[in-house]
Write an enzyme that holds these catalytic residues in place. Structure first.
Site, PDB file in Angstrom:
ATOM      1  N   GLY A 161       0.903  -1.419  -0.037  1.00  0.00           N
ATOM      2  CA  GLY A 161       0.015  -0.267  -0.093  1.00  0.00           C
ATOM      3  C   GLY A 161       0.821   1.160  -0.037  1.00  0.00           C
ATOM      4  O   GLY A 161       2.035   1.184   0.298  1.00  0.00           O
ATOM      5  N   GLN A 198       3.148   9.904   1.145  1.00  0.00           N
ATOM      6  CA  GLN A 198       4.511   9.070   1.017  1.00  0.00           C
ATOM      7  C   GLN A 198       5.381   9.433  -0.153  1.00  0.00           C
ATOM      8  O   GLN A 198       6.453   9.099  -0.184  1.00  0.00           O
ATOM      9  CB  GLN A 198       4.278   7.701   1.227  1.00  0.00           C
ATOM     10  CG  GLN A 198       3.626   7.329   2.542  1.00  0.00           C
ATOM     11  CD  GLN A 198       3.513   5.782   2.624  1.00  0.00           C
ATOM     12  OE1 GLN A 198       2.326   5.247   2.204  1.00  0.00           O
ATOM     13  NE2 GLN A 198       4.766   5.235   3.109  1.00  0.00           N
ATOM     14  N   CYS A 252       5.750  -0.098   7.234  1.00  0.00           N
ATOM     15  CA  CYS A 252       5.505   1.010   6.353  1.00  0.00           C
ATOM     16  C   CYS A 252       6.825   1.549   5.823  1.00  0.00           C
ATOM     17  O   CYS A 252       7.980   1.532   6.249  1.00  0.00           O
ATOM     18  CB  CYS A 252       5.032   2.234   7.492  1.00  0.00           C
ATOM     19  SG  CYS A 252       4.528   3.750   6.286  1.00  0.00           S
ATOM     20  N   LEU A 253       6.744   1.783   4.361  1.00  0.00           N
ATOM     21  CA  LEU A 253       7.650   1.910   3.552  1.00  0.00           C
ATOM     22  C   LEU A 253       8.483   3.415   4.213  1.00  0.00           C
ATOM     23  O   LEU A 253       9.675   3.674   3.919  1.00  0.00           O
ATOM     24  CB  LEU A 253       7.272   2.247   2.222  1.00  0.00           C
ATOM     25  CG  LEU A 253       6.815   0.894   1.539  1.00  0.00           C
ATOM     26  CD1 LEU A 253       6.562   1.143   0.140  1.00  0.00           C
ATOM     27  CD2 LEU A 253       7.955  -0.181   1.243  1.00  0.00           C
ATOM     28  N   HIS A 268      -4.480   1.420   7.260  1.00  0.00           N
ATOM     29  CA  HIS A 268      -3.097   2.083   7.526  1.00  0.00           C
ATOM     30  C   HIS A 268      -2.962   3.236   6.638  1.00  0.00           C
ATOM     31  O   HIS A 268      -2.251   4.238   7.012  1.00  0.00           O
ATOM     32  CB  HIS A 268      -2.302   0.815   7.191  1.00  0.00           C
ATOM     33  CG  HIS A 268      -0.736   1.343   7.236  1.00  0.00           C
ATOM     34  ND1 HIS A 268       0.277   0.624   8.160  1.00  0.00           N
ATOM     35  CD2 HIS A 268      -0.162   2.196   6.456  1.00  0.00           C
ATOM     36  CE1 HIS A 268       1.214   1.591   8.027  1.00  0.00           C
ATOM     37  NE2 HIS A 268       1.315   2.254   6.876  1.00  0.00           N
ATOM     38  N   GLU A 269      -3.368   3.104   5.296  1.00  0.00           N
ATOM     39  CA  GLU A 269      -3.103   4.189   4.302  1.00  0.00           C
ATOM     40  C   GLU A 269      -4.228   5.465   4.227  1.00  0.00           C
ATOM     41  O   GLU A 269      -3.772   6.517   4.310  1.00  0.00           O
ATOM     42  CB  GLU A 269      -3.601   3.450   2.957  1.00  0.00           C
ATOM     43  CG  GLU A 269      -2.431   2.396   2.412  1.00  0.00           C
ATOM     44  CD  GLU A 269      -0.959   2.610   2.841  1.00  0.00           C
ATOM     45  OE1 GLU A 269      -0.436   3.653   2.459  1.00  0.00           O
ATOM     46  OE2 GLU A 269      -0.092   1.553   2.979  1.00  0.00           O
ATOM     47  N   HIS A 288      -2.431   7.578   6.917  1.00  0.00           N
ATOM     48  CA  HIS A 288      -1.481   8.588   6.342  1.00  0.00           C
ATOM     49  C   HIS A 288      -2.132   9.783   5.839  1.00  0.00           C
ATOM     50  O   HIS A 288      -1.592  10.928   6.078  1.00  0.00           O
ATOM     51  CB  HIS A 288      -0.788   7.939   5.117  1.00  0.00           C
ATOM     52  CG  HIS A 288       0.381   7.038   5.533  1.00  0.00           C
ATOM     53  ND1 HIS A 288       1.389   7.542   6.042  1.00  0.00           N
ATOM     54  CD2 HIS A 288       0.633   5.511   5.223  1.00  0.00           C
ATOM     55  CE1 HIS A 288       2.223   6.384   6.352  1.00  0.00           C
ATOM     56  NE2 HIS A 288       1.729   5.427   5.910  1.00  0.00           N
TER      57      HIS A 288
HETATM   58 NI    NI Z   1       2.598   3.242   5.695  1.00  0.00          NI
END
Ligand code: NI
Length: 187
Positions: A45, A50, A100-101, A142-143, A146
């Site tokens: 995701g 991000q 998370c990236l 989660h996204e 963000h």
């Molecule tokens: Ni993340």
């Protein structure tokens, strides 16, 4: 085009992202770049903040992984969520180990509802209202966090937060090594 991924500590990850309309410039290209960036970093995701865009766009994609050949198969399931909203949280609260990236090297169990009702627009701006559960619901929550300036580590207990404090500050101060390109708060 593969874009650099913004790291923990950058201001854009703490902003409330803005909704967009169908006239947002080069939206299809942006979405294609987000999928490419996500897959190249082995993510499932990615939210637009991000990649340093404070807009309400999320991509989610699950690829079947073949252990024998160490390769990924064709894309099994993709979801583009534009201006997503969680209308209802239902079902059981469950822990799942998230990463998370933007926060490399940290994986922690996060408690979230297993089932949610969401409303969103797809990349052609068709409106959808769906009840979702399992991995899709997990990654979507989660996204969507963000988009509201929330990182998964915010949702940990104060004990776990203390445990990962040092790791978080090393990401923040640019001391991190990833296989993918990042844009860090400090270098
Ligand atoms: Ni993340």
């Amino acid at each position: 085009m593969i874009l650099p991924i913004v790291g923990y500590g950058c201001a854009v990850l703490r902003q409330k992202a803005a909704p967009i309309d169908k006239d947002y410039p080069e939206l299809k290209q942006l979405i294609a770049d987000m999928y490419e960036t996500m897959y190249s970093a082995d993510g499932v995701g990615l939210a637009a903040p991000q990649i340093d865009r404070s807009i309400r766009v999320v991509v989610i994609g699950f690829r079947p992984y073949d252990e024998k050949t160490d390769t990924y198969g064709e894309v099994a399931e993709e979801h583009t969520l534009i201006n997503p909203e969680i209308l209802e949280k239902k079902g059981e609260m469950k822990y799942f180990n998230e990463g998370c990236l933007s926060v490399p090297d940290i994986h922690e169990d996060v408690l979230r509802p297993d089932t949610i009702v969401i409303r969103y627009f797809d990349e052609d701006f068709n409106e959808h209202k769906e009840e979702i559960s399992g991995m899709f619901a997990r990654v979507a929550q989660h996204e969507i966090d963000h988009l509201d300036g929330i990182v998964f580590t915010d949702r940990l207990s104060s004990l776990r937060k203390t445990m990962i404090k040092r790791k978080l500050s090393s990401v923040q101060s640019g001391k991190v090594n990833t296989a993918y390109r990042m844009k860090l708060a400090k270098k």
